[in-house]
Design an enzyme around this catalytic site. Structure first.
Site, mmCIF file in Angstrom:
data_model
loop_
_atom_site.group_PDB
_atom_site.id
_atom_site.type_symbol
_atom_site.label_atom_id
_atom_site.label_comp_id
_atom_site.label_asym_id
_atom_site.label_seq_id
_atom_site.Cartn_x
_atom_site.Cartn_y
_atom_site.Cartn_z
ATOM 1 N N GLU A 1 0.859 -1.197 0.000
ATOM 2 C CA GLU A 1 0.000 0.000 0.000
ATOM 3 C C GLU A 1 0.897 1.250 0.000
ATOM 4 O OE1 GLU A 1 -1.670 0.634 3.934
ATOM 5 O OE2 GLU A 1 -3.434 1.677 3.143
ATOM 6 N N CYS B 1 -5.019 -3.143 2.975
ATOM 7 C CA CYS B 1 -4.712 -3.033 4.404
ATOM 8 C C CYS B 1 -5.915 -3.243 5.327
ATOM 9 C CB CYS B 1 -4.012 -1.698 4.683
ATOM 10 S SG CYS B 1 -3.213 -1.723 6.302
ATOM 11 N N ASN C 1 0.201 -1.208 5.600
ATOM 12 C CA ASN C 1 1.115 -0.443 6.460
ATOM 13 C C ASN C 1 0.518 -0.548 7.851
ATOM 14 O OD1 ASN C 1 3.123 1.775 4.937
ATOM 15 N ND2 ASN C 1 1.405 1.099 3.674
ATOM 16 N N ASN D 1 -7.048 6.144 -1.743
ATOM 17 C CA ASN D 1 -5.953 5.217 -1.455
ATOM 18 C C ASN D 1 -6.188 4.031 -2.403
ATOM 19 O OD1 ASN D 1 -4.188 3.334 -0.386
ATOM 20 N ND2 ASN D 1 -4.597 3.889 1.749
ATOM 21 N N LYS E 1 -9.505 1.969 -1.899
ATOM 22 C CA LYS E 1 -9.742 1.451 -0.534
ATOM 23 C C LYS E 1 -11.089 1.910 0.028
ATOM 24 C CE LYS E 1 -7.111 1.242 3.860
ATOM 25 N NZ LYS E 1 -5.809 1.668 4.447
ATOM 26 N N GLU F 1 -6.153 8.855 7.646
ATOM 27 C CA GLU F 1 -6.676 8.392 6.347
ATOM 28 C C GLU F 1 -8.079 8.933 6.080
ATOM 29 O OE1 GLU F 1 -5.939 4.513 4.606
ATOM 30 O OE2 GLU F 1 -4.827 4.004 6.406
HETATM 31 N N1 CDV Z 1 -3.050 1.413 6.564
HETATM 32 C C1 CDV Z 1 -3.962 0.792 7.318
HETATM 33 O O1 CDV Z 1 -5.084 0.553 6.880
HETATM 34 N N2 CDV Z 1 -3.606 0.456 8.590
HETATM 35 C C2 CDV Z 1 -4.487 -0.174 9.530
HETATM 36 C C3 CDV Z 1 -4.159 0.252 10.952
HETATM 37 C C4 CDV Z 1 -4.311 1.716 11.116
HETATM 38 C C5 CDV Z 1 -5.049 -0.480 11.952
HETATM 39 C C6 CDV Z 1 -4.382 -1.705 9.452
HETATM 40 O O2 CDV Z 1 -5.401 -2.368 9.333
HETATM 41 O O3 CDV Z 1 -3.279 -2.245 9.521
#
Ligand code: CDV
Length: 302
Positions: A53, A178, A203, A116, A133, A152
């Protein structure tokens, strides 16, 4: 090749984990790292390489950025563009597909929109799939007392493309990003379309300022959500991290390739740039779908 009347479908996929990208690094040095990982994947005869990501920049939602020009410097308003063209040129030369996440600035009816995003690029370097996203974590405003931010919800709007799948390289491939992996409907939406493979970049900080009591479970929850998504939908999952200490925020690695059985077949062992790969047998995915889950059938197969 035919086996038991079925075509033997295999796709060799690489997960290209990235170590931290710092503010001073800039796109040229990041692109060089991506190219090195892509070349390593191609030299191992991989069909597809998956990057994390927001792979062209640091994970900037960790900071409160007030200047619009500075914020937009982390976004791509075209894809490809001259800063990243080398990646597309090399992929075409090496005949390797790739998937990568980035911050997208789109103009919709003259209005700027920020997403994103991740894309799926085929072996001739054509963008064949795009996902924006949907589940955005974090806050709409900076949080006092937190050692770092997750903004975000302030910087992006929820994706408006749904969860899509695309047929390429002999497989049906979908994407999520993510935080999406923590929500069963993300994988389910792909599974219901018959996806063979879900690709996702992440991330994930070791420490969650909102929920510190779960910090010891961060890696467990990462694996749990991806393994459950794989097993419950009979599909391969390729999860790829941006890892290590990036601008003071320690992020988990453990990029993984997960079989439709839910088993992790390969996992990164560092918090740096690292490539893992696996020849993914899509027959295994067919098997779970048709025998245990029978997606699309009324009959229980158990
Ligand atoms: N980049 C993300 O979506 N990170 C989220 C954190 C913030 C909980 C994750 O699901 O890893």
């Amino acid at each position: 090749m035919k086996m038991s009347g079925k075509v033997n479908r295999k796709i060799k996929i690489a997960a290209a984990q990235l170590g931290p990208i710092n503010k001073v690094d800039g796109r040229p040095s990041t692109i060089r790292r991506l190219l090195e990982l892509m070349r390593e994947a191609a030299s191992s005869s991989c069909d597809l390489v998956v990057f994390p990501e927001l792979a062209f920049t640091p994970f900037f939602p960790h900071w409160n950025i007030e200047d619009e020009g500075e914020l937009e410097s982390y976004f791509e308003s075209e894809m490809p563009n001259q800063n990243v063209q080398a990646l597309f040129d090399e992929a075409r030369k090496l005949e390797i597909g790739f998937s990568i996440g980035y911050a997208e600035l789109a103009i919709d009816d003259g209005i700027k929109k920020y997403f994103n995003t991740s894309i799926l690029v085929d072996k001739s370097s054509g963008i064949i799939g795009k996902y924006r996203k949907i589940h955005l974590p974090g806050f709409r405003s900076p949080q006092k007392g937190h050692p770092f931010q997750n903004l975000e919800k302030m910087y992006f709007e929820p994706g408006n493309l749904g969860f899509g799948t695309w047929e390429t390289m002999g497989a049906k491939i979908g994407m999520c990003i993510c935080y999406d992996r923590r929500w069963p409907e993300s994988f389910r939406s792909l599974g219901a379309q018959g996806a063979d493979i879900a690709l996702l970049g992440y991330n994930t900080p070791m420490h969650n300022p909102l929920f510190p009591e779960s910090d010891h479970l961060t890696c467990f929850h990462n694996a749990l959500s991806m393994q459950a998504g794989a097993y419950q939908n009979g599909m391969w999952v390729v999860g790829v991290a941006k890892a290590g200490c990036e601008e003071g925020v320690m992020q988990i690695g453990q990029s993984s390739i997960i079989a439709p059985s839910g088993e992790i077949v390969s996992m990164c062992t560092s918090l740096e740039d690292e490539l893992i790969y696996h020849s993914c047998d899509l027959g295994l995915s067919d098997s779970y779908k048709s025998k245990i889950f029978a997606v699309g059938s009324d009959e229980s197969r158990m």
